[in-house]
Design a protein around this motif. Structure first.
Motif, PDB file in Angstrom:
ATOM      1  N   ILE A  54       0.861  -1.198   0.000  1.00 53.20           N
ATOM      2  CA  ILE A  54       0.000   0.000   0.000  1.00 53.20           C
ATOM      3  C   ILE A  54       0.892   1.240   0.000  1.00 53.20           C
ATOM      4  CG2 ILE A  54      -1.825   1.249   1.213  1.00 53.20           C
ATOM      5  CD1 ILE A  54      -2.450  -1.437   2.623  1.00 53.20           C
ATOM      6  N   SER A  55       1.878   1.251   0.891  1.00 50.78           N
ATOM      7  CA  SER A  55       2.807   2.382   0.940  1.00 50.78           C
ATOM      8  C   SER A  55       3.570   2.472  -0.373  1.00 50.78           C
ATOM      9  CB  SER A  55       3.807   2.208   2.080  1.00 50.78           C
ATOM     10  OG  SER A  55       3.142   2.141   3.295  1.00 50.78           O
ATOM     11  N   GLY A  56       4.016   1.314  -0.869  1.00 47.75           N
ATOM     12  CA  GLY A  56       4.813   1.295  -2.091  1.00 47.75           C
ATOM     13  C   GLY A  56       4.060   1.877  -3.269  1.00 47.75           C
ATOM     14  N   ARG A  57       2.816   1.475  -3.398  1.00 51.45           N
ATOM     15  CA  ARG A  57       2.017   1.949  -4.527  1.00 51.45           C
ATOM     16  C   ARG A  57       1.853   3.470  -4.456  1.00 51.45           C
ATOM     17  NH1 ARG A  57      -4.361   1.577  -5.073  1.00 51.45           N
ATOM     18  NH2 ARG A  57      -4.569   2.303  -7.173  1.00 51.45           N
ATOM     19  N   ASN A  58       1.506   3.962  -3.271  1.00 49.17           N
ATOM     20  CA  ASN A  58       1.282   5.406  -3.124  1.00 49.17           C
ATOM     21  C   ASN A  58       2.576   6.201  -3.242  1.00 49.17           C
ATOM     22  OD1 ASN A  58      -1.687   6.048  -2.366  1.00 49.17           O
ATOM     23  ND2 ASN A  58      -1.215   4.147  -1.293  1.00 49.17           N
ATOM     24  N   GLY A  59       3.656   5.646  -2.679  1.00 49.09           N
ATOM     25  CA  GLY A  59       4.947   6.317  -2.785  1.00 49.09           C
ATOM     26  C   GLY A  59       5.378   6.441  -4.235  1.00 49.09           C
ATOM     27  N   ALA A  60       5.219   5.360  -4.994  1.00 47.78           N
ATOM     28  CA  ALA A  60       5.622   5.363  -6.403  1.00 47.78           C
ATOM     29  C   ALA A  60       4.799   6.374  -7.206  1.00 47.78           C
ATOM     30  CB  ALA A  60       5.466   3.964  -6.991  1.00 47.78           C
ATOM     31  N   ILE A  61       3.513   6.495  -6.873  1.00 46.29           N
ATOM     32  CA  ILE A  61       2.666   7.468  -7.583  1.00 46.29           C
ATOM     33  C   ILE A  61       3.161   8.894  -7.309  1.00 46.29           C
ATOM     34  CG2 ILE A  61       0.342   8.480  -7.608  1.00 46.29           C
ATOM     35  CD1 ILE A  61      -0.708   5.576  -7.425  1.00 46.29           C
ATOM     36  N   GLY A  62       3.553   9.152  -6.051  1.00 48.10           N
ATOM     37  CA  GLY A  62       4.087  10.479  -5.704  1.00 48.10           C
ATOM     38  C   GLY A  62       5.356  10.780  -6.482  1.00 48.10           C
ATOM     39  N   VAL A  63       6.229   9.783  -6.580  1.00 48.01           N
ATOM     40  CA  VAL A  63       7.487   9.968  -7.302  1.00 48.01           C
ATOM     41  C   VAL A  63       7.205  10.224  -8.793  1.00 48.01           C
ATOM     42  CG1 VAL A  63       9.638   8.849  -8.010  1.00 48.01           C
ATOM     43  CG2 VAL A  63       8.787   8.540  -5.688  1.00 48.01           C
ATOM     44  N   LYS A  64       6.320   9.417  -9.356  1.00 50.97           N
ATOM     45  CA  LYS A  64       6.024   9.572 -10.789  1.00 50.97           C
ATOM     46  C   LYS A  64       5.403  10.935 -11.084  1.00 50.97           C
ATOM     47  CE  LYS A  64       5.737   4.679 -11.703  1.00 50.97           C
ATOM     48  NZ  LYS A  64       4.899   3.492 -11.631  1.00 50.97           N
ATOM     49  N   LYS A 309      -4.020  22.163  -3.203  1.00 52.30           N
ATOM     50  CA  LYS A 309      -3.724  22.301  -4.640  1.00 52.30           C
ATOM     51  C   LYS A 309      -3.095  21.010  -5.185  1.00 52.30           C
ATOM     52  CE  LYS A 309      -4.739  26.714  -5.216  1.00 52.30           C
ATOM     53  NZ  LYS A 309      -5.906  27.063  -6.000  1.00 52.30           N
ATOM     54  N   PHE A 310      -2.213  20.430  -4.380  1.00 52.13           N
ATOM     55  CA  PHE A 310      -1.556  19.180  -4.775  1.00 52.13           C
ATOM     56  C   PHE A 310      -2.593  18.070  -4.967  1.00 52.13           C
ATOM     57  CE2 PHE A 310       0.020  15.048  -3.298  1.00 52.13           C
ATOM     58  CZ  PHE A 310       0.992  14.802  -4.251  1.00 52.13           C
ATOM     59  N   LYS A 311      -3.532  17.975  -4.030  1.00 53.03           N
ATOM     60  CA  LYS A 311      -4.552  16.923  -4.134  1.00 53.03           C
ATOM     61  C   LYS A 311      -5.397  17.104  -5.400  1.00 53.03           C
ATOM     62  CE  LYS A 311      -6.705  16.518  -0.127  1.00 53.03           C
ATOM     63  NZ  LYS A 311      -7.522  15.777   0.852  1.00 53.03           N
ATOM     64  N   GLU A 312      -5.636  18.365  -5.766  1.00 56.02           N
ATOM     65  CA  GLU A 312      -6.408  18.612  -6.995  1.00 56.02           C
ATOM     66  C   GLU A 312      -5.628  18.100  -8.218  1.00 56.02           C
ATOM     67  OE1 GLU A 312      -7.084  22.821  -6.845  1.00 56.02           O
ATOM     68  OE2 GLU A 312      -8.573  22.644  -5.233  1.00 56.02           O
ATOM     69  N   ARG A 313      -4.301  18.347  -8.216  1.00 53.50           N
ATOM     70  CA  ARG A 313      -3.477  17.864  -9.332  1.00 53.50           C
ATOM     71  C   ARG A 313      -3.427  16.337  -9.334  1.00 53.50           C
ATOM     72  NH1 ARG A 313       0.294  21.487  -7.388  1.00 53.50           N
ATOM     73  NH2 ARG A 313       1.956  19.940  -7.203  1.00 53.50           N
ATOM     74  N   ASN A 318      -4.991  11.183 -11.729  1.00 56.15           N
ATOM     75  CA  ASN A 318      -5.453   9.804 -11.465  1.00 56.15           C
ATOM     76  C   ASN A 318      -6.963   9.795 -11.215  1.00 56.15           C
ATOM     77  OD1 ASN A 318      -2.628   8.366 -10.921  1.00 56.15           O
ATOM     78  ND2 ASN A 318      -2.630  10.322  -9.866  1.00 56.15           N
ATOM     79  N   PRO A 319      -7.757  10.184 -12.224  1.00 53.00           N
ATOM     80  CA  PRO A 319      -9.202  10.328 -11.964  1.00 53.00           C
ATOM     81  C   PRO A 319      -9.882   9.034 -11.535  1.00 53.00           C
ATOM     82  CG  PRO A 319      -8.714  10.495 -14.311  1.00 53.00           C
ATOM     83  CD  PRO A 319      -7.406  10.479 -13.610  1.00 53.00           C
ATOM     84  N   ASP A 320      -9.450   7.909 -12.085  1.00 52.89           N
ATOM     85  CA  ASP A 320     -10.133   6.642 -11.786  1.00 52.89           C
ATOM     86  C   ASP A 320      -9.708   6.044 -10.448  1.00 52.89           C
ATOM     87  OD1 ASP A 320     -11.439   6.845 -14.211  1.00 52.89           O
ATOM     88  OD2 ASP A 320      -9.803   5.835 -15.272  1.00 52.89           O
ATOM     89  N   SER A 321      -8.438   6.167 -10.145  1.00 55.76           N
ATOM     90  CA  SER A 321      -7.936   5.488  -8.944  1.00 55.76           C
ATOM     91  C   SER A 321      -7.801   6.413  -7.732  1.00 55.76           C
ATOM     92  CB  SER A 321      -6.570   4.853  -9.250  1.00 55.76           C
ATOM     93  OG  SER A 321      -5.672   5.846  -9.710  1.00 55.76           O
ATOM     94  N   TYR A 322      -8.166   7.686  -7.904  1.00 50.89           N
ATOM     95  CA  TYR A 322      -7.920   8.661  -6.827  1.00 50.89           C
ATOM     96  C   TYR A 322      -8.542   8.232  -5.500  1.00 50.89           C
ATOM     97  CZ  TYR A 322      -7.838  12.998  -4.181  1.00 50.89           C
ATOM     98  OH  TYR A 322      -7.643  13.926  -3.182  1.00 50.89           O
ATOM     99  N   LYS A 323      -9.747   7.689  -5.570  1.00 53.32           N
ATOM    100  CA  LYS A 323     -10.446   7.341  -4.319  1.00 53.32           C
ATOM    101  C   LYS A 323      -9.704   6.253  -3.530  1.00 53.32           C
ATOM    102  CE  LYS A 323     -13.769   4.158  -6.486  1.00 53.32           C
ATOM    103  NZ  LYS A 323     -12.886   3.026  -6.469  1.00 53.32           N
TER     104      LYS A 323
END
Lengths: 409, 295
Positions: A54-64, A309-313, A318-323
């Motif tokens: 869970i952490s890995g997935r979210n961390g990687a999204i932040g990096v990307k 502002k960051f959360k909006e970006r 990631n419109p589909d997976s944001y939730k």
């Protein structure tokens, strides 16, 4: 004739020498200019599989997300960032193998990860040897500049989180007796001593300490044991939503849901997940520790908050997976890359020694979404005590999804 | 004070009953084919995920629907386990005297775990019980703890009856004593073994479904259940369902009591200590039996 030949030979020698110098100059200039255009390899070493994915997935999204924004803006020093992924499988042994592959085979120049203390501690010898500047998200107090000179972490450490948890209990709740319940992870266990110290400094007595394994089905025995000490408040350190949800349900089952709870940063991040199995009313007495950027007090300008502002970006990207995302983890991972970017730009390259010195002295000048970050030669924890603050009821967020600080007037 | 011990006893027996059910599902396969099916843990988790899937797609079911769904989940897992059993025993058709099942069952377990990770991601799935918590000794216990106890008793009675009172059950029991003699006597050994795989699927499928609200449903959570089920199996005695029925709750209660009195760090240690002690004193397990073998 002999003189002519000698002269000719000297001329030939000189010409050959000049050609060699010119050729070598070209040969040098070629790779150099190509090198300056070469992309910078950024390794992501995190858990794409296993219990911490869970952490890995979210961390990687932040990096990307950070890498996309940097590349769109022209890269760093004219060089694009290229991501090379490594899966540590939530396992320290696998983390060491992947760190070695990223460092020696892929030859990454910068690294993000790992995202747990056990794995970060495990890979430090490899990264110290290969000298790679690294941003981790780990909170163990064993992560000192001596053990990892080129490692910085955007995760608040156990002592700083423990400080806020303990002071919330003694200063805000005015509790005089406290029980402590943690999971058996390195971060939580390393924080217990600091929590005890701060509680005692605040005049509170620790009536009992208990622990539970990650994702254990039942915490009733631990809670009953703590309840027998009759504490006025509980400090709980659960790092997964399942554990937090089960814990709250178990408290309710044994008729002890009126005891106020103080949790760490994970409590804030995992509360919405825990609410899938625990009633929302059970969160009313729960407090957590959050990055200042995620928080508000009534009257604050929340609309223009960098985190909002960051959360909006993030949502737009990631419109589909944001939730299903955890913006908090995505956010501080993003911050870590932005700090690395600023350091590389300021030092003119990826020399880990120069990056280390720059981050130790200038991290607070980098705009971040989670809150102001700062490091020093003594501590490479970028999210120190000043960055964190206690919040109340992690489910009770405002319209922008910010948490209310416990110290609001 | 006694209420606290009583609650620990009830919850410990409830959780231990889950281990007992896994141990019983190990037993029936072991008796028929000598195989310890390490994929049972993931099949158990799949049973729980069916409960999650139903709620996610159709909402919280009524009591009647929920009761009807138990056999549905059990049959689906039974079919999966029968297919797995067929694949596991394929290499054994060339020679019974090999250990390929060890790799095959572990491989199936890993494959299921990987598929779960790909399909539902790393997050654990959480299921709310449709039943209100039940008041016990002034506190409350989630109904699935008590249902797991009931289910363990149900399957124990069914298995005892089936293995001792029916011809097919007796034939499966005979395979445990001497599969070669069984084959010589005309028993359709492979068919009986596949049936045993199917029955083990009925057990873990129903167990996973019923206990879904109190277990961890994640791609990597099966290992803990296999391990605890295996500990219950060895302590109780391999091939003894009576042993499984007693050893499972014994492990559950001992772990919780150790946590309550000594601390959570002793939770796992205690069950391992019981295992080692039993193996030292009575290697065949509490209810296991030894057999003479000509060498």
């Amino acid at each position: 004739m002999r003189g002519y030949h000698r002269k000719n030979r000297a001329l030939l020698h000189r010409a050959a020498l000049m050609s060699a110098v010119a050729a070598s100059a070209f040969a040098f200039a070629g790779p150099l200019s190509a090198q300056s255009k070469e992309p910078i390899k950024l390794g992501i070493l995190t858990a794409f599989t296993g219990s911490d994915a869970i952490s890995g997935r979210n961390g990687a999204i932040g990096v990307k997300m950070a890498v996309d924004e940097i590349n769109k803006a022209g890269g760093i020093l004219g060089r694009q960032l290229v991501i090379v992924q490594g899966d540590d499988q939530s396992d320290p042994t696998a983390a060491v193998n992947e760190a070695r592959r990223l460092a020696t085979q892929e030859k990454v120049e910068l690294l993000f990860g790992p995202q747990s203390s056990q794995r970060t501690l495990a890979v430090l010898p490899v990264l110290n040897e290969t000298k790679i500047a690294q941003i981790a998200t780990s909170g163990s107090l064993d992560l000192t500049p001596q053990k990892g000179p080129y490692m910085f972490t955007v995760q608040s450490n156990a002592a700083d989180q423990g400080y806020h948890m303990a002071h919330y209990v003694t200063d805000t709740l005015k509790a005089k007796t406290v029980g402590i319940l943690t999971d058996n992870g390195a971060q939580a266990l390393s924080g217990v001593a600091y929590i005890k110290k701060e509680l005692e400094a605040g005049g509170a007595k620790v009536t009992g300490v208990q622990e539970f394994p990650f994702r254990s089905e039942d915490k009733t025995a631990q809670l009953l044991s703590l309840k027998s000490g009759n504490p006025e408040a509980l400090i709980i350190w659960a790092n997964t939503p399942e554990d937090l949800g089960v814990l709250l349900n178990n408290l309710s089952d044994i008729g002890w849901d009126d005891v106020p709870l103080a949790g760490p940063n994970a409590t804030v991040m995992q509360a919405s997940g825990a609410a899938k199995i625990a009633d929302k009313a059970l969160f009313e007495k729960v407090a957590g520790v959050a990055y200042r950027g995620w928080t508000y007090c009534p009257g604050d300008d929340v609309v223009n908050s960098p985190y909002v502002k960051f959360k909006e970006r993030l949502k737009a990207a990631n419109p589909d997976s944001y939730k299903d995302l955890l913006p908090a983890i995505v956010g501080y991972s993003y911050d870590g890359i932005m700090i690395l970017k600023a350091a590389v730009e300021a030092t003119g390259g990826t020399d880990p020694e120069k990056i280390r010195v720059w981050i130790e002295n200038n991290a607070d000048k980098v705009p971040t979404v989670s809150g102001p970050m700062k490091a020093s030669a003594e501590s490479h924890f970028l999210a120190g005590k000043e960055v964190m603050t206690p919040i109340v009821n992690p489910l009770n967020t405002n319209e922008q999804g910010l948490f209310m600080r416990a110290d609001c007037k | 004070m006694w209420q606290e011990y009583a609650i620990i006893l009830v919850r410990g027996i409830g959780l231990g009953s889950v281990y007992a059910l896994i141990a019983m599902s190990f037993n029936i396969v072991k008796v028929s084919s000598g195989i310890l099916n390490f994929a049972q843990g993931n099949m158990f988790v799949l049973g729980g995920m069916m409960a999650y899937g139903f709620v996610a797609f159709f909402g919280q079911p009524s009591l009647g629907v929920w009761i009807l769904l138990i056999p549905v989940a059990a049959i689906v897992i039974a079919v999966l386990l029968t297919i797995q059993g067929y694949l596991t025993m394929l290499p054994l058709s060339y020679s019974d005297d090999q250990q390929s099942w060890l790799i095959t069952t572990m491989a199936v377990s890993i494959i299921i775990g990987a598929i779960l990770l790909l399909v539902q991601g790393p997050n654990a799935l959480m299921v709310r019980s449709i039943f209100a918590n039940i008041p016990v000794f002034g506190m409350r216990v989630p109904a699935p703890f008590l249902m797991a106890i009931g289910l363990a008793l149900f399957w124990y009675v069914v298995l005892q009856w089936f293995l001792s009172k029916t011809l097919t059950g007796l034939a499966i029991s005979a395979l445990w004593q001497d599969p070669v003699a069984g084959r010589a006597a005309g028993l359709k050994v492979r068919r009986l073994q596949l049936l045993a795989f199917g029955i083990s699927g009925l057990i873990v499928g129903s167990a996973g479904f019923v206990s879904a609200p109190i277990i961890t449903l994640a791609s990597d959570s099966a290992v803990a259940y296999v391990l605890n089920g295996f500990v219950a199996l060895v302590i109780g005695g391999v091939a003894s369902n009576t042993g499984a029925l007693i050893a499972g709750p014994l492990v559950g209660v001992a772990a919780m009591l150790a946590t309550f009195k000594l601390g959570g760090e002793f939770q796992g240690l205690v069950s391992m200590l019981i295992l080692v002690t039993i193996l030292l004193i009575r290697p065949e397990g509490i209810f296991g039996s030894t057999a003479a073998r000509r060498v």
